[in-house]
Motif scaffolding. Structure first.
Motif, PDB file in Angstrom:
ATOM      1  N   GLU A  45       7.014  91.219 -59.965  1.00 14.05           N
ATOM      2  CA  GLU A  45       6.127  91.310 -58.800  1.00 14.05           C
ATOM      3  C   GLU A  45       5.905  92.778 -58.401  1.00 14.05           C
ATOM      4  OE1 GLU A  45       6.366  90.296 -54.086  1.00 14.05           O
ATOM      5  OE2 GLU A  45       7.294  88.857 -55.457  1.00 14.05           O
ATOM      6  N   ARG A  46       6.973  93.581 -58.423  1.00 13.24           N
ATOM      7  CA  ARG A  46       6.836  95.011 -58.086  1.00 13.24           C
ATOM      8  C   ARG A  46       5.953  95.719 -59.113  1.00 13.24           C
ATOM      9  NH1 ARG A  46      12.196  94.353 -57.158  1.00 13.24           N
ATOM     10  NH2 ARG A  46      12.759  95.424 -59.074  1.00 13.24           N
ATOM     11  N   LEU A  47       6.105  95.366 -60.374  1.00 13.55           N
ATOM     12  CA  LEU A  47       5.259  95.961 -61.414  1.00 13.55           C
ATOM     13  C   LEU A  47       3.798  95.579 -61.206  1.00 13.55           C
ATOM     14  CD1 LEU A  47       7.346  95.624 -64.691  1.00 13.55           C
ATOM     15  CD2 LEU A  47       6.358  97.704 -63.759  1.00 13.55           C
ATOM     16  N   HIS A  48       3.571  94.339 -60.858  1.00 17.47           N
ATOM     17  CA  HIS A  48       2.207  93.864 -60.615  1.00 17.47           C
ATOM     18  C   HIS A  48       1.573  94.629 -59.442  1.00 17.47           C
ATOM     19  CE1 HIS A  48      -1.204  91.169 -60.563  1.00 17.47           C
ATOM     20  NE2 HIS A  48      -1.005  90.957 -59.269  1.00 17.47           N
ATOM     21  N   ARG A  49       2.366  94.895 -58.398  1.00 16.92           N
ATOM     22  CA  ARG A  49       1.872  95.638 -57.232  1.00 16.92           C
ATOM     23  C   ARG A  49       1.849  97.146 -57.483  1.00 16.92           C
ATOM     24  NH1 ARG A  49       6.062  92.966 -53.759  1.00 16.92           N
ATOM     25  NH2 ARG A  49       6.882  95.061 -53.809  1.00 16.92           N
ATOM     26  N   ARG A  50       2.347  97.546 -58.647  1.00 17.04           N
ATOM     27  CA  ARG A  50       2.476  98.977 -58.984  1.00 17.04           C
ATOM     28  C   ARG A  50       3.341  99.713 -57.958  1.00 17.04           C
ATOM     29  NH1 ARG A  50      -0.889 100.753 -63.061  1.00 17.04           N
ATOM     30  NH2 ARG A  50      -2.478  99.274 -63.666  1.00 17.04           N
ATOM     31  N   ASP A  51       4.383  99.051 -57.555  1.00  8.19           N
ATOM     32  CA  ASP A  51       5.341  99.608 -56.601  1.00  8.19           C
ATOM     33  C   ASP A  51       6.502 100.197 -57.401  1.00  8.19           C
ATOM     34  OD1 ASP A  51       7.050 100.233 -54.579  1.00  8.19           O
ATOM     35  OD2 ASP A  51       7.357  98.177 -53.879  1.00  8.19           O
ATOM     36  N   PHE A  52       6.481 101.519 -57.578  1.00  9.12           N
ATOM     37  CA  PHE A  52       7.490 102.179 -58.389  1.00  9.12           C
ATOM     38  C   PHE A  52       8.475 102.965 -57.530  1.00  9.12           C
ATOM     39  CE2 PHE A  52       3.583 101.964 -60.976  1.00  9.12           C
ATOM     40  CZ  PHE A  52       4.027 101.065 -61.935  1.00  9.12           C
TER      41      PHE A  52
END
Length: 150
Positions: A45-52
């Motif tokens: 989910e974080r990857l999908h939101r581009r939350d790095f």
């Protein structure tokens, strides 16, 4: 200013049961496999939101228990997160300290090349200089006298 990186506590399959036995850890999934499935879903989910802005921090049961005892905490979700964040911040501070030290050494090295070099000046001793010339002059006169006078 860069956003702060948030720590995510992670566990190995071997350590998970020991962490789960700590007081307050009953909010964790029953098995490591369940926890790992939830972890992978949140990671996707974080990857999908581009939350790095997250970093994994491995939690070891022995060190974690020592930290809990030292701070009089139980192993709740909040304290697991707090422990992981403290470890991450400490690691990043050490890395920044090393980078700063390297920068200082580089600057010092560069400045040492830019400094004017001091060359020691030792004037010649007039006594030995005069003696040297007197010897050469004497040899020259002796040679001339030998050739002129035969």
């Amino acid at each position: 200013m860069a956003s702060k990186v948030r720590a995510i506590p992670v566990y190995t399959a071997k350590d998970y049961p020991r962490i789960r036995q700590l007081p307050g850890a009953d909010d964790m999934p029953t098995t490591w496999e369940e926890w790992h499935t939830d972890f992978e879903a949140s990671k996707a989910e974080r990857l999908h939101r581009r939350d790095f802005t997250h970093a994994k921090v491995l939690v070891r049961p022995g060190k974690f228990k020592g930290w809990l005892d030292e701070n009089s905490f139980s192993a709740t979700e909040h304290t697991r997160q707090l422990y992981a964040q403290e470890r991450l911040d400490s690691k990043r501070a050490r890395q920044e300290g090393r980078r700063e030290l390297e920068r200082m050494l580089i600057v010092e090295r560069q400045q040492s090349y830019m400094r004017p070099r001091r060359v020691a000046y030792h004037p010649l001793n007039n006594g030995s200089f005069g003696l040297f010339h007197a010897v050469i002059a004497g040899l020259l006169f002796a040679w001339l006298a030998h050739h002129w006078l035969g």
